[in-house]
Design an enzyme around this catalytic site. Structure first.
Site, mmCIF file in Angstrom:
data_model
loop_
_atom_site.group_PDB
_atom_site.id
_atom_site.type_symbol
_atom_site.label_atom_id
_atom_site.label_comp_id
_atom_site.label_asym_id
_atom_site.label_seq_id
_atom_site.Cartn_x
_atom_site.Cartn_y
_atom_site.Cartn_z
ATOM 1 N N ASP A 30 17.915 -11.336 16.496
ATOM 2 C CA ASP A 30 16.462 -11.550 16.570
ATOM 3 C C ASP A 30 16.034 -11.472 18.030
ATOM 4 O O ASP A 30 16.794 -11.872 18.921
ATOM 5 C CB ASP A 30 16.062 -12.902 15.970
ATOM 6 N N LYS A 35 14.358 -18.939 18.859
ATOM 7 C CA LYS A 35 14.830 -18.999 17.468
ATOM 8 C C LYS A 35 16.355 -18.868 17.426
ATOM 9 O O LYS A 35 17.047 -19.629 16.747
ATOM 10 C CB LYS A 35 14.190 -17.836 16.704
ATOM 11 N N THR A 121 9.386 -4.591 3.448
ATOM 12 C CA THR A 121 8.515 -3.942 2.462
ATOM 13 C C THR A 121 7.758 -2.809 3.150
ATOM 14 O O THR A 121 6.995 -3.054 4.092
ATOM 15 C CB THR A 121 7.530 -4.982 1.881
ATOM 16 N N GLU A 149 13.340 -6.358 -1.129
ATOM 17 C CA GLU A 149 13.719 -7.740 -1.433
ATOM 18 C C GLU A 149 12.644 -8.386 -2.300
ATOM 19 O O GLU A 149 11.463 -8.236 -2.034
ATOM 20 C CB GLU A 149 13.880 -8.502 -0.106
ATOM 21 N N ASN A 209 4.676 -6.406 -6.562
ATOM 22 C CA ASN A 209 3.792 -7.394 -5.932
ATOM 23 C C ASN A 209 2.340 -7.192 -6.351
ATOM 24 O O ASN A 209 1.616 -8.158 -6.596
ATOM 25 C CB ASN A 209 3.916 -7.326 -4.405
ATOM 26 N N CYS A 261 3.032 -11.907 1.703
ATOM 27 C CA CYS A 261 3.332 -10.667 0.978
ATOM 28 C C CYS A 261 2.174 -10.124 0.137
ATOM 29 O O CYS A 261 1.687 -9.025 0.415
ATOM 30 C CB CYS A 261 4.556 -10.883 0.095
ATOM 31 N N ARG A 329 0.817 -18.288 6.177
ATOM 32 C CA ARG A 329 0.192 -16.967 6.280
ATOM 33 C C ARG A 329 -0.752 -16.724 5.088
ATOM 34 O O ARG A 329 -0.351 -16.865 3.945
ATOM 35 C CB ARG A 329 1.272 -15.879 6.374
HETATM 36 N N1 LIG Z 1 8.698 -13.602 3.301
HETATM 37 C C1 LIG Z 1 9.018 -13.184 2.093
HETATM 38 O O1 LIG Z 1 9.010 -13.965 1.139
HETATM 39 C C2 LIG Z 1 9.389 -11.754 1.840
HETATM 40 C C3 LIG Z 1 9.987 -11.419 0.627
HETATM 41 C C4 LIG Z 1 10.323 -10.081 0.372
HETATM 42 C C5 LIG Z 1 10.067 -9.114 1.339
HETATM 43 N N2 LIG Z 1 9.481 -9.474 2.511
HETATM 44 C C6 LIG Z 1 9.309 -8.419 3.525
HETATM 45 O O2 LIG Z 1 10.402 -8.533 4.442
HETATM 46 C C7 LIG Z 1 9.980 -8.221 5.775
HETATM 47 C C8 LIG Z 1 10.240 -9.414 6.689
HETATM 48 O O3 LIG Z 1 9.467 -10.493 6.246
HETATM 49 P P1 LIG Z 1 9.690 -11.996 6.768
HETATM 50 O O4 LIG Z 1 8.755 -12.846 6.006
HETATM 51 O O5 LIG Z 1 11.134 -12.316 6.774
HETATM 52 O O6 LIG Z 1 9.170 -11.838 8.272
HETATM 53 P P2 LIG Z 1 9.194 -12.913 9.443
HETATM 54 O O7 LIG Z 1 8.004 -12.676 10.245
HETATM 55 O O8 LIG Z 1 9.457 -14.276 8.873
HETATM 56 O O9 LIG Z 1 10.500 -12.517 10.277
HETATM 57 C C9 LIG Z 1 10.664 -11.359 11.003
HETATM 58 C C10 LIG Z 1 11.645 -11.619 12.157
HETATM 59 O O10 LIG Z 1 11.880 -10.400 12.848
HETATM 60 C C11 LIG Z 1 11.999 -10.697 14.235
HETATM 61 N N3 LIG Z 1 11.804 -9.479 15.016
HETATM 62 C C12 LIG Z 1 10.654 -8.835 15.328
HETATM 63 N N4 LIG Z 1 10.927 -7.722 16.062
HETATM 64 C C13 LIG Z 1 12.277 -7.676 16.217
HETATM 65 C C14 LIG Z 1 13.151 -6.774 16.871
HETATM 66 N N5 LIG Z 1 12.707 -5.704 17.525
HETATM 67 N N6 LIG Z 1 14.473 -7.047 16.826
HETATM 68 C C15 LIG Z 1 14.952 -8.135 16.181
HETATM 69 N N7 LIG Z 1 14.157 -9.020 15.535
HETATM 70 C C16 LIG Z 1 12.836 -8.787 15.550
HETATM 71 C C17 LIG Z 1 10.947 -11.775 14.458
HETATM 72 O O11 LIG Z 1 11.189 -12.494 15.649
HETATM 73 C C18 LIG Z 1 11.116 -12.622 13.189
HETATM 74 O O12 LIG Z 1 12.075 -13.658 13.375
HETATM 75 C C19 LIG Z 1 8.498 -7.836 5.641
HETATM 76 O O13 LIG Z 1 8.423 -6.450 5.464
HETATM 77 C C20 LIG Z 1 8.062 -8.539 4.368
HETATM 78 O O14 LIG Z 1 6.972 -7.893 3.758
HETATM 79 C C21 LIG Z 1 9.153 -10.756 2.791
HETATM 80 O O1 LIG Z 2 0.525 -18.309 -11.331
HETATM 81 C C1 LIG Z 2 0.427 -18.213 -10.110
HETATM 82 C C2 LIG Z 2 1.523 -17.878 -9.263
HETATM 83 C C3 LIG Z 2 1.311 -17.769 -7.891
HETATM 84 N N1 LIG Z 2 0.090 -18.007 -7.367
HETATM 85 C C4 LIG Z 2 -0.123 -17.846 -5.905
HETATM 86 O O2 LIG Z 2 0.415 -16.600 -5.497
HETATM 87 C C5 LIG Z 2 0.894 -16.666 -4.162
HETATM 88 C C6 LIG Z 2 2.302 -16.104 -4.070
HETATM 89 O O3 LIG Z 2 3.188 -16.934 -4.777
HETATM 90 P P1 LIG Z 2 4.727 -16.528 -5.019
HETATM 91 O O4 LIG Z 2 4.778 -15.186 -5.600
HETATM 92 O O5 LIG Z 2 5.368 -17.627 -5.758
HETATM 93 O O6 LIG Z 2 5.285 -16.566 -3.526
HETATM 94 P P2 LIG Z 2 5.827 -15.495 -2.484
HETATM 95 O O7 LIG Z 2 6.895 -16.189 -1.730
HETATM 96 O O8 LIG Z 2 4.673 -14.912 -1.745
HETATM 97 O O9 LIG Z 2 6.560 -14.345 -3.338
HETATM 98 C C7 LIG Z 2 5.949 -13.097 -3.664
HETATM 99 O O10 LIG Z 2 6.026 -12.203 -2.577
HETATM 100 C C8 LIG Z 2 7.379 -11.938 -2.130
HETATM 101 C C9 LIG Z 2 7.281 -11.085 -0.897
HETATM 102 O O11 LIG Z 2 7.108 -9.739 -1.169
HETATM 103 C C10 LIG Z 2 8.155 -11.286 -3.258
HETATM 104 O O12 LIG Z 2 9.480 -11.012 -2.818
HETATM 105 C C11 LIG Z 2 8.165 -12.212 -4.471
HETATM 106 O O13 LIG Z 2 8.835 -11.591 -5.552
HETATM 107 C C12 LIG Z 2 6.714 -12.521 -4.853
HETATM 108 O O14 LIG Z 2 6.674 -13.453 -5.942
HETATM 109 C C13 LIG Z 2 0.782 -18.143 -3.764
HETATM 110 O O15 LIG Z 2 -0.370 -18.324 -2.967
HETATM 111 C C14 LIG Z 2 0.621 -18.883 -5.085
HETATM 112 O O16 LIG Z 2 -0.128 -20.072 -4.957
HETATM 113 C C15 LIG Z 2 -0.992 -18.337 -8.177
HETATM 114 O O17 LIG Z 2 -2.116 -18.528 -7.701
HETATM 115 N N2 LIG Z 2 -0.780 -18.426 -9.527
#
Ligand SMILES: NC(=O)c1ccc[n+]([C@@H]2O[C@H](COP(=O)([O-])OP(=O)(O)OC[C@H]3O[C@@H](n4cnc5c(N)ncnc54)[C@H](O)[C@@H]3O)[C@@H](O)[C@H]2O)c1
Ligand SMILES: O=c1ccn([C@@H]2O[C@H](COP(=O)(O)OP(=O)(O)O[C@H]3O[C@H](CO)[C@@H](O)[C@H](O)[C@H]3O)[C@@H](O)[C@H]2O)c(=O)[nH]1
Length: 437
Positions: A30, A35, A121, A149, A209, A261, A329
């Site tokens: 990172d 961090k 994503t 993911e 999504n 997301c 967020r």
């Molecule tokens: N948060 C989720 O629930 C979730 C779930 C599925 C997919 N995603 C996708 O996964 C990706 C990452 O999401 P996240 O929520 O983990 O993001 P995040 O912001 O929590 O983490 C990203 C990390 O990358 C680091 N970073 C930035 N530039 C860098 C570089 N050049 N080299 C090394 N590290 C670097 C940042 O410091 C940070 O720690 C996004 O595309 C998001 O849409 C997120």
């Molecule tokens: O019945 C429902 C379910 C969820 N939410 C809202 O929807 C948002 C997202 O919720 P949730 O999907 O549980 O959380 P995330 O961690 O954002 O996960 C979504 O986004 C991720 C990032 O892409 C994906 O990986 C997951 O599969 C997808 O569920 C939140 O504000 C919830 O309050 C509602 O309002 N009603």
């Protein structure tokens, strides 16, 4: 296997830790030095249930390491995961600069065959772009795989360890075989690893999504309509959700979806459509409806206070975009707080995990409270934005004693309407009867 994960946020850290848990040697990279320092000292930098136990034991076993050096990360892994941010750009598209900049470095630095796995994503065509950027400088063979993911924050460890499916977008047999070897331990119960082309994998993530965001938004519209006609959305939800074609999950109405997301991914798919002259009308509606849903309780609060919120104190329970995370967020609480502050209200707020992040956004504009009950003391009303479990069975007597008026605006439909009526509360929720107003 030797694995590197670039980007150690919610996705990268969970990915790295869970892959170490199945015996792989993992290095997480990172750029955020503080961090990395924290993680080296055994501190998990985010709140994610159950992550700490796995994190600690894999660090102890020397299978999980952290560095700020991309060189070190790239030298280590046979498989390099990109778990980098893809935030919303000004025009709504996904900002690919993090992914492409790191890819450029990868091209310059790798010296032997590597599989570059995109876990971020990203829009359709990104694997191709990543491939091109790396190929510009690479002096060895490599493959690029799209592996979106699907974990949810708050359930991330469980979702990663027991995925309903794993999507692998790959056109290389060599890379696919490595991905299957890596992921087989996670699908022993028979859930599939679905292998497809890279573009379809990329679109699968946005489609999933966007569908879920649409499902929630549809229910929010049904809830709003229920209020007009005196129906109860909880009953409608139960009646609909038991149809297995519809399903019970993601039908909970409220003050809109937030998070890192859904909001950005729906917009990115809409924009990607526009770029191809395709108008995703359904997504435009989802974006518009969700935006107004976030403040749907505001006119009701104003109405209760006869359109004068100046000097009124509102207690707020729940600030994170959903329970069991510290992530704020796009949280609906932010829209509500901005609007209430704008109207001159004072806010006393409580959240079990998100206060440090909210404090960074709002500074001294809010009164941060140590407990849910402390927030109620002398407040004129309670507003609930996030359904943390501890809010589900409150001490009603204490609520009435602490609040100046027994009034609750519930953005997540936590309580039984009849109970609230019997307890003597004015109770306003989403898509259900308002009582004692
Ligand atoms: N948060 C989720 O629930 C979730 C779930 C599925 C997919 N995603 C996708 O996964 C990706 C990452 O999401 P996240 O929520 O983990 O993001 P995040 O912001 O929590 O983490 C990203 C990390 O990358 C680091 N970073 C930035 N530039 C860098 C570089 N050049 N080299 C090394 N590290 C670097 C940042 O410091 C940070 O720690 C996004 O595309 C998001 O849409 C997120
Ligand atoms: O019945 C429902 C379910 C969820 N939410 C809202 O929807 C948002 C997202 O919720 P949730 O999907 O549980 O959380 P995330 O961690 O954002 O996960 C979504 O986004 C991720 C990032 O892409 C994906 O990986 C997951 O599969 C997808 O569920 C939140 O504000 C919830 O309050 C509602 O309002 N009603």
């Amino acid at each position: 296997m030797k694995i590197s994960v670039i980007g150690t946020g919610y996705v990268g850290l969970v990915t790295g830790t869970c892959l170490a848990e199945t015996g792989n040697e993992v290095i997480c990279v990172d750029i955020d030095e503080s961090k990395v320092e924290k993680m080296r000292n055994g501190i998990v930098p985010i709140y994610e249930p159950h992550l700490d136990v796995l994190f600690e034991r894999n660090i102890k076993a020397n299978r999980l390491k952290f560095t700020t050096s991309l060189d070190e990360g790239l030298a280590h892994g046979d498989i390099i995961f990109l778990a980098l941010p893809t935030p919303e750009d000004e025009d709504g598209s996904a900002d690919l600069s993090y992914v492409l900049n790191v890819s450029e470095e990868i091209g310059k630095k790798i010296k032997e065959y590597k599989v570059i796995v995109d876990k971020s994503t990203v829009p359709v065509g990104t694997a191709e772009k990543v491939h091109k950027v790396i190929a510009k400088n690479a002096s060895c063979e490599f493959d690029v795989v799209s592996n979106p993911e699907f974990l949810r924050e708050g359930f991330a460890v469980d979702d990663f360890l027991k995925p309903e499916r794993i999507v692998v977008g790959s056109s290389s047999e060599r890379a696919t075989a490595l991905m299957k070897k890596l992921y087989n331990p996670f699908v022993r119960s028979g859930n599939p690893i679905i292998v497809m082309d890279e573009k379809s994998a990329e679109l699968t993530k946005y489609a999933a999504n966007s569908f879920l965001a649409t499902k929630i938004t549809f229910m929010n519209e049904i809830a709003n309509y229920c209020e007009k006609v005196g129906a109860d959305v909880d009953m409608v939800r139960a009646g609909m959700g038991t149809d297995s074609r519809i399903g019970k999950r993601f039908l909970f109405p409220g003050i809109g979806y937030g998070g890192s997301c859904f909001p950005k991914d729906v917009k990115a798919l809409q924009k990607a459509g526009k770029d191809e002259n395709y108008d995703f009308k359904i997504l435009s509606s989802v974006i518009e409806i969700n935006s107004s849903q976030k403040t749907i309780l505001l006119p009701k609060i104003e109405n209760y206070f006869k359109n004068d919120l100046k000097g009124k104190t509102i207690a707020i329970w729940g600030l994170a975009f959903k329970p069991e995370t510290d992530d704020i967020r796009e949280a609906p609480s932010i829209d509500m707080m901005d609007a209430l502050l704008d109207k001159g209200a004072k806010l006393k707020v409580f959240d079990p995990e998100a206060i440090p992040n909210i404090e960074k956004r709002f500074g001294d504009k809010l009164n941060y409270c140590e407990s849910m009950y402390a927030a109620l003391d002398n407040a004129d009303a309670l507003l609930i934005c996030t359904e943390w479990s501890i809010f589900r069975t409150p001490d009603y007597g204490r609520l009435k004693q602490l609040l100046k008026n027994p009034v609750v605006f519930d953005g997540r439909n936590l309580y039984n309407v009849n109970d609230m009526e019997t307890e003597g509360f004015t109770y306003v929720s989403v898509g259900r009867k308002t009582v004692n107003l």
